[in-house]
Design a protein around this motif. Structure first.
Motif, PDB file in Angstrom:
ATOM      1  N   GLU A   1      28.610  -9.512  11.418  1.00 35.56           N
ATOM      2  CA  GLU A   1      28.332  -8.896  10.016  1.00 35.56           C
ATOM      3  C   GLU A   1      28.812  -9.760   8.837  1.00 35.56           C
ATOM      4  OE1 GLU A   1      29.725  -4.874  10.388  1.00 35.56           O
ATOM      5  OE2 GLU A   1      28.343  -4.198  11.738  1.00 35.56           O
ATOM      6  N   PHE A   2      30.116 -10.126   8.868  1.00 38.40           N
ATOM      7  CA  PHE A   2      30.687 -10.936   7.969  1.00 38.40           C
ATOM      8  C   PHE A   2      29.705 -12.286   8.016  1.00 38.40           C
ATOM      9  CE2 PHE A   2      33.535 -14.178   6.593  1.00 38.40           C
ATOM     10  CZ  PHE A   2      34.038 -13.613   5.403  1.00 38.40           C
ATOM     11  N   LYS A   3      29.407 -12.779   8.987  1.00 38.70           N
ATOM     12  CA  LYS A   3      28.622 -14.164   8.989  1.00 38.70           C
ATOM     13  C   LYS A   3      27.229 -13.946   8.215  1.00 38.70           C
ATOM     14  CE  LYS A   3      26.425 -17.427  12.133  1.00 38.70           C
ATOM     15  NZ  LYS A   3      26.216 -17.643  13.505  1.00 38.70           N
ATOM     16  N   GLU A   4      26.552 -12.591   8.640  1.00 35.66           N
ATOM     17  CA  GLU A   4      25.331 -12.340   8.046  1.00 35.66           C
ATOM     18  C   GLU A   4      25.218 -12.310   6.584  1.00 35.66           C
ATOM     19  OE1 GLU A   4      23.674  -9.377  10.077  1.00 35.66           O
ATOM     20  OE2 GLU A   4      23.288 -10.360  12.051  1.00 35.66           O
ATOM     21  N   LYS A   5      26.667 -11.621   5.965  1.00 37.20           N
ATOM     22  CA  LYS A   5      26.840 -11.218   4.799  1.00 37.20           C
ATOM     23  C   LYS A   5      26.919 -12.491   3.954  1.00 37.20           C
ATOM     24  CE  LYS A   5      29.601  -8.412   1.648  1.00 37.20           C
ATOM     25  NZ  LYS A   5      30.653  -7.484   1.623  1.00 37.20           N
ATOM     26  N   LEU A   6      27.837 -13.371   4.796  1.00 39.05           N
ATOM     27  CA  LEU A   6      28.048 -14.547   4.076  1.00 39.05           C
ATOM     28  C   LEU A   6      26.963 -15.543   3.723  1.00 39.05           C
ATOM     29  CD1 LEU A   6      30.660 -16.472   2.890  1.00 39.05           C
ATOM     30  CD2 LEU A   6      30.912 -17.398   5.388  1.00 39.05           C
ATOM     31  N   LEU A   7      25.776 -15.593   5.043  1.00 35.26           N
ATOM     32  CA  LEU A   7      24.965 -16.560   4.935  1.00 35.26           C
ATOM     33  C   LEU A   7      24.040 -15.944   3.842  1.00 35.26           C
ATOM     34  CD1 LEU A   7      24.163 -16.952   8.431  1.00 35.26           C
ATOM     35  CD2 LEU A   7      25.004 -18.799   6.839  1.00 35.26           C
ATOM     36  N   CYS A   8      23.736 -14.652   3.854  1.00 31.69           N
ATOM     37  CA  CYS A   8      23.048 -13.999   2.739  1.00 31.69           C
ATOM     38  C   CYS A   8      23.468 -14.195   1.322  1.00 31.69           C
ATOM     39  CB  CYS A   8      22.964 -12.452   3.139  1.00 31.69           C
ATOM     40  SG  CYS A   8      21.774 -11.555   1.867  1.00 31.69           S
ATOM     41  N   THR A   9      24.723 -14.086   1.175  1.00 27.29           N
ATOM     42  CA  THR A   9      25.075 -14.344  -0.280  1.00 27.29           C
ATOM     43  C   THR A   9      25.131 -16.037  -0.368  1.00 27.29           C
ATOM     44  OG1 THR A   9      26.923 -12.757   0.258  1.00 27.29           O
ATOM     45  CG2 THR A   9      27.467 -14.425  -1.618  1.00 27.29           C
TER      46      THR A   9
END
Length: 267
Positions: free
Chosen positions: A169-177
């Motif tokens: 989830e942190f990775k997806e959030k980071l990629l999204c950001t």
């Protein structure tokens, strides 16, 4: 010659009244001279003088022994009467000797006991220290035992799964950001996500965003770590390629300039 000297000595010992030393020497010299054979008067005198000296020593020894013998003959042995007082005195002396010997034995035993007592105290002190250390270790062991938490396999698996989900989830959030940041600050030339690019060769390749370029490089690095290079295609906008190369985000292949890869920031 020796037999004559021995006979003379025996004769002197058997005489109860000894003559004077000078008369004895003269008799010895005469007796010795008569019993020997010499070739000349000079040799006879020398031999007589030598034997006379030896005989004088023997005569002196005989006189001393004779005098000591006469002394002991004149002395009468004293016999101690065994009276009660004498027996008591002798008994006291024997008891005093025995007491002295026993006191020495007691003193020796006491010194040994003192040494053994010191050794015992030292060993007892060492034992007390070891017992204190053992008690401290037991307390520490009990504390650590109470702090230990038993984990089951299912619990460990669930915790790892939860951590993996959290990281994902942190990775997806980071990629999204990151994607939103790149779309806002590094858009395509006309502001659209994808656009047909017209160049001198009139190619119909679709341009991709900087976010897609970086994502492609990241996926290539982790999927094929032994060959992380990506072929530069017409869909890569050259200014973005130059941007990645200039700021050290991407690197060219040392032998093929048409291939780039992402810098290994994780190593």
């Amino acid at each position: 010659m020796l037999r004559s000297s021995s006979s003379f000595v025996s004769l002197m010992i058997l005489k109860e009244d000894s003559q004077d030393l000078v008369d004895s020497l003269l008799l010895a010299k005469i007796f010795t001279v008569k019993g020997c054979r010499v070739k000349s008067a000079k040799e006879k005198d020398a031999w007589v003088k030598l034997r006379g000296d030896e005989l004088s020593l023997l005569i002196m020894q005989v006189k001393c022994l004779t005098a000591e013998l006469g002394h002991w003959k004149k002395r009468t042995p004293e016999i101690t009467p065994m009276t009660e007082d004498i027996l008591v005195t002798l008994g006291k002396e024997e008891f005093q000797k025995l007491r002295h010997n026993l006191e020495m034995v007691v003193s020796t035993i006491q010194s040994k006991n003192e040494k053994l007592k010191e050794d015992l105290e030292r060993e007892q002190q060492w034992l007390d220290e070891q017992q204190q250390i053992l008690e401290s270790l037991n307390v520490l062991h009990s504390d650590l035992k109470n702090q230990v938490v038993t984990f089951s396999e299912s619990r460990i698996f669930n915790e790892l799964k939860a951590k993996m989900l959290s990281i994902k989830e942190f990775k997806e959030k980071l990629l999204c950001t990151l994607g939103e940041f790149l779309e806002d600050h590094f858009p395509l030339p006309d502001g659209t996500i994808k656009k047909k690019k017209k160049n001198t060769q009139e190619s119909n390749a679709e341009l991709i965003t900087l976010n897609e370029m970086i994502e492609m490089l990241i996926n290539r690095m982790f999927e094929v770590p032994h060959d992380p290079y990506v072929k530069i295609s017409d869909s890569f906008w050259p200014p973005y390629i130059e941007l990645l190369l200039r700021y050290g985000i991407a690197l060219r292949h040392p032998e093929d300039p048409t291939r780039i890869r992402l810098e290994a920031f994780h190593q």
